[in-house]
Design a protein around this motif. Structure first.
Motif, PDB file in Angstrom:
ATOM      1  N   ASP A  64       0.834  -1.210   0.000  1.00 25.77           N
ATOM      2  CA  ASP A  64       0.000   0.000   0.000  1.00 25.77           C
ATOM      3  C   ASP A  64       0.868   1.259   0.000  1.00 25.77           C
ATOM      4  O   ASP A  64       0.559   2.234  -0.693  1.00 25.77           O
ATOM      5  CB  ASP A  64      -0.917   0.017   1.225  1.00 25.77           C
ATOM      6  CG  ASP A  64      -2.052  -0.986   1.129  1.00 25.77           C
ATOM      7  OD1 ASP A  64      -2.309  -1.500   0.018  1.00 25.77           O
ATOM      8  OD2 ASP A  64      -2.676  -1.257   2.173  1.00 25.77           O
ATOM      9  N   ALA A  65       1.961   1.241   0.757  1.00 28.97           N
ATOM     10  CA  ALA A  65       2.837   2.404   0.846  1.00 28.97           C
ATOM     11  C   ALA A  65       3.543   2.697  -0.471  1.00 28.97           C
ATOM     12  O   ALA A  65       3.907   3.840  -0.748  1.00 28.97           O
ATOM     13  CB  ALA A  65       3.865   2.189   1.953  1.00 28.97           C
ATOM     14  N   LEU A  66       3.720   1.675  -1.288  1.00 26.26           N
ATOM     15  CA  LEU A  66       4.473   1.826  -2.532  1.00 26.26           C
ATOM     16  C   LEU A  66       3.576   1.894  -3.770  1.00 26.26           C
ATOM     17  O   LEU A  66       4.069   2.111  -4.885  1.00 26.26           O
ATOM     18  CB  LEU A  66       5.441   0.639  -2.700  1.00 26.26           C
ATOM     19  CG  LEU A  66       6.502   0.492  -1.598  1.00 26.26           C
ATOM     20  CD1 LEU A  66       7.238  -0.836  -1.764  1.00 26.26           C
ATOM     21  CD2 LEU A  66       7.484   1.649  -1.639  1.00 26.26           C
ATOM     22  N   ARG A  67       2.283   1.766  -3.572  1.00 26.07           N
ATOM     23  CA  ARG A  67       1.360   1.572  -4.687  1.00 26.07           C
ATOM     24  C   ARG A  67       1.407   2.686  -5.728  1.00 26.07           C
ATOM     25  O   ARG A  67       1.333   2.426  -6.934  1.00 26.07           O
ATOM     26  CB  ARG A  67      -0.067   1.424  -4.141  1.00 26.07           C
ATOM     27  CG  ARG A  67      -1.078   0.954  -5.180  1.00 26.07           C
ATOM     28  CD  ARG A  67      -2.461   0.830  -4.564  1.00 26.07           C
ATOM     29  NE  ARG A  67      -2.456   0.014  -3.354  1.00 26.07           N
ATOM     30  CZ  ARG A  67      -2.445  -1.308  -3.352  1.00 26.07           C
ATOM     31  NH1 ARG A  67      -2.407  -1.966  -4.503  1.00 26.07           N
ATOM     32  NH2 ARG A  67      -2.459  -1.967  -2.207  1.00 26.07           N
ATOM     33  N   ASP A  68       1.515   3.940  -5.291  1.00 28.19           N
ATOM     34  CA  ASP A  68       1.368   5.054  -6.228  1.00 28.19           C
ATOM     35  C   ASP A  68       2.697   5.566  -6.790  1.00 28.19           C
ATOM     36  O   ASP A  68       2.722   6.576  -7.487  1.00 28.19           O
ATOM     37  CB  ASP A  68       0.637   6.221  -5.549  1.00 28.19           C
ATOM     38  CG  ASP A  68       1.417   6.796  -4.380  1.00 28.19           C
ATOM     39  OD1 ASP A  68       2.272   6.071  -3.830  1.00 28.19           O
ATOM     40  OD2 ASP A  68       1.179   7.960  -4.013  1.00 28.19           O
ATOM     41  N   LEU A  69       3.795   4.877  -6.516  1.00 28.08           N
ATOM     42  CA  LEU A  69       5.087   5.320  -7.025  1.00 28.08           C
ATOM     43  C   LEU A  69       5.335   4.718  -8.414  1.00 28.08           C
ATOM     44  O   LEU A  69       5.388   3.494  -8.552  1.00 28.08           O
ATOM     45  CB  LEU A  69       6.213   4.902  -6.072  1.00 28.08           C
ATOM     46  CG  LEU A  69       6.158   5.514  -4.671  1.00 28.08           C
ATOM     47  CD1 LEU A  69       7.286   4.959  -3.810  1.00 28.08           C
ATOM     48  CD2 LEU A  69       6.233   7.036  -4.739  1.00 28.08           C
ATOM     49  N   PRO A  70       5.517   5.545  -9.434  1.00 28.83           N
ATOM     50  CA  PRO A  70       5.694   5.010 -10.781  1.00 28.83           C
ATOM     51  C   PRO A  70       6.999   4.254 -10.970  1.00 28.83           C
ATOM     52  O   PRO A  70       7.071   3.283 -11.731  1.00 28.83           O
ATOM     53  CB  PRO A  70       5.637   6.253 -11.677  1.00 28.83           C
ATOM     54  CG  PRO A  70       5.979   7.391 -10.779  1.00 28.83           C
ATOM     55  CD  PRO A  70       5.468   7.020  -9.426  1.00 28.83           C
ATOM     56  N   SER A  71       8.059   4.690 -10.294  1.00 24.38           N
ATOM     57  CA  SER A  71       9.342   3.994 -10.389  1.00 24.38           C
ATOM     58  C   SER A  71      10.202   4.355  -9.184  1.00 24.38           C
ATOM     59  O   SER A  71      10.040   5.422  -8.584  1.00 24.38           O
ATOM     60  CB  SER A  71      10.085   4.357 -11.679  1.00 24.38           C
ATOM     61  OG  SER A  71      10.497   5.705 -11.658  1.00 24.38           O
ATOM     62  N   VAL A  72      11.110   3.448  -8.838  1.00 24.10           N
ATOM     63  CA  VAL A  72      12.029   3.654  -7.714  1.00 24.10           C
ATOM     64  C   VAL A  72      13.424   3.254  -8.178  1.00 24.10           C
ATOM     65  O   VAL A  72      13.614   2.171  -8.741  1.00 24.10           O
ATOM     66  CB  VAL A  72      11.622   2.810  -6.491  1.00 24.10           C
ATOM     67  CG1 VAL A  72      12.679   2.868  -5.399  1.00 24.10           C
ATOM     68  CG2 VAL A  72      10.267   3.283  -5.953  1.00 24.10           C
ATOM     69  N   ASP A  73      14.381   4.124  -7.951  1.00 22.55           N
ATOM     70  CA  ASP A  73      15.767   3.822  -8.306  1.00 22.55           C
ATOM     71  C   ASP A  73      16.509   3.137  -7.169  1.00 22.55           C
ATOM     72  O   ASP A  73      17.284   2.205  -7.402  1.00 22.55           O
ATOM     73  CB  ASP A  73      16.496   5.111  -8.699  1.00 22.55           C
ATOM     74  CG  ASP A  73      15.909   5.742  -9.944  1.00 22.55           C
ATOM     75  OD1 ASP A  73      16.182   5.236 -11.048  1.00 22.55           O
ATOM     76  OD2 ASP A  73      15.156   6.722  -9.790  1.00 22.55           O
ATOM     77  N   HIS A  74      16.275   3.606  -5.956  1.00 23.06           N
ATOM     78  CA  HIS A  74      17.015   3.065  -4.813  1.00 23.06           C
ATOM     79  C   HIS A  74      16.053   2.806  -3.660  1.00 23.06           C
ATOM     80  O   HIS A  74      15.345   3.712  -3.210  1.00 23.06           O
ATOM     81  CB  HIS A  74      18.116   4.025  -4.380  1.00 23.06           C
ATOM     82  CG  HIS A  74      19.062   4.377  -5.482  1.00 23.06           C
ATOM     83  ND1 HIS A  74      20.023   3.503  -5.943  1.00 23.06           N
ATOM     84  CD2 HIS A  74      19.167   5.499  -6.246  1.00 23.06           C
ATOM     85  CE1 HIS A  74      20.692   4.075  -6.934  1.00 23.06           C
ATOM     86  NE2 HIS A  74      20.193   5.283  -7.132  1.00 23.06           N
TER      87      HIS A  74
END
Length: 251
Positions: free
Chosen positions: A80-90
């Motif tokens: 749920d905490a990561l749901r709306d992030l389009p991309s993560v580098d680190h």
């Protein structure tokens, strides 16, 4: 990731501009210091902590780009905490409390939290991100001195969880390649976690630890953060455990 150097200058300047750094446990202590340094390097920083007010305040005070409050031991909380992030580098997984208790005495549900906060939260985060975790990026986990030197004071399960993070990182470095996976293994660092762990005896215990240290001091969050930044930005470090304890492992 760009590493820029001046002619005849062998000291690289790291640039995280345009990259997204997500830090679980990023609202206090080592995680917060790492978030601040990543922000200073130009990253878009999202901090995630267990306390909503503390997460909001950290983002407000340091100008982070987002915050979340999540109990990583609760099913579905990490995704749920990561749901709306389009991309993560680190991805930096620094969540975790001091789970102490002797195996013959402590409540098993309490002891299980050592693994839930660390190992299973990491598994949940990587699975939740999937292909959104960029191939040129990294995952940084945390273990600690207990992985090598547990004590008789109820740290057996916490030590096992710390050692498990190091084994997990080596396996993930193989599974997730070319994404890099490393571990920071700090010794005693003066953070708010010490206040909660030692209570009214904090000052006495810290003074004793400093006296026994090779360097006459404990680590500061900024010390651990700069080491974390090395793991995040150095594109040739992979599958490694970086010990940061002022030489305590020699004693």
């Amino acid at each position: 990731m760009r590493i820029e150097t001046e002619p005849h200058n062998f000291f690289p300047i790291y640039d995280l501009g345009g990259q997204t750094v997500v830090i679980f446990g990023g609202t206090s202590g080592i995680g917060l210091a790492t978030a601040a340094q990543a922000k200073g390097a130009g990253a878009k920083v999202i901090v995630i902590g267990s306390n909503e007010e503390r997460a909001w305040k950290a983002a407000e005070d340091y100008g982070f780009d987002g915050w979340r409050a999540a109990d990583v031991t609760r099913p579905g909380a990490v995704s749920d905490a990561l749901r709306d992030l389009p991309s993560v580098d680190h991805l930096v997984m620094f969540a975790g409390s001091v789970v102490a208790g002797k195996v013959l005495e402590a409540d098993v549900n309490h002891l299980e939290r050592a693994f839930d906060e660390r190992l299973w939260a990491t598994v949940d985060a990587i699975r939740a991100l999937g292909s959104r975790l960029q191939k040129t990026g990294s995952v940084t986990l945390i273990s600690g001195r207990l992985a090598d030197r547990p004590t008789a004071g109820g740290t057996a399960v916490l030590a096992a969880a710390s050692a498990a993070m190091e084994a997990l990182a080596r396996g993930l470095a193989l599974e997730l390649a070319p994404i890099r996976v490393n571990v920071l293994a700090p010794g005693a660092v003066e953070t708010p976690l010490m206040d909660r762990s030692f209570g009214p005896k904090r000052d006495e215990i810290v003074a004793s630890m400093k006296k026994a240290s090779l360097l006459g001091r404990l680590g500061e969050p900024a010390d651990a953060a700069s080491a974390t930044m090395l793991l995040i930005t150095n594109i040739w470090i992979n599958g490694e455990v970086l010990h940061l304890d002022g030489g305590a492992r020699l004693l």
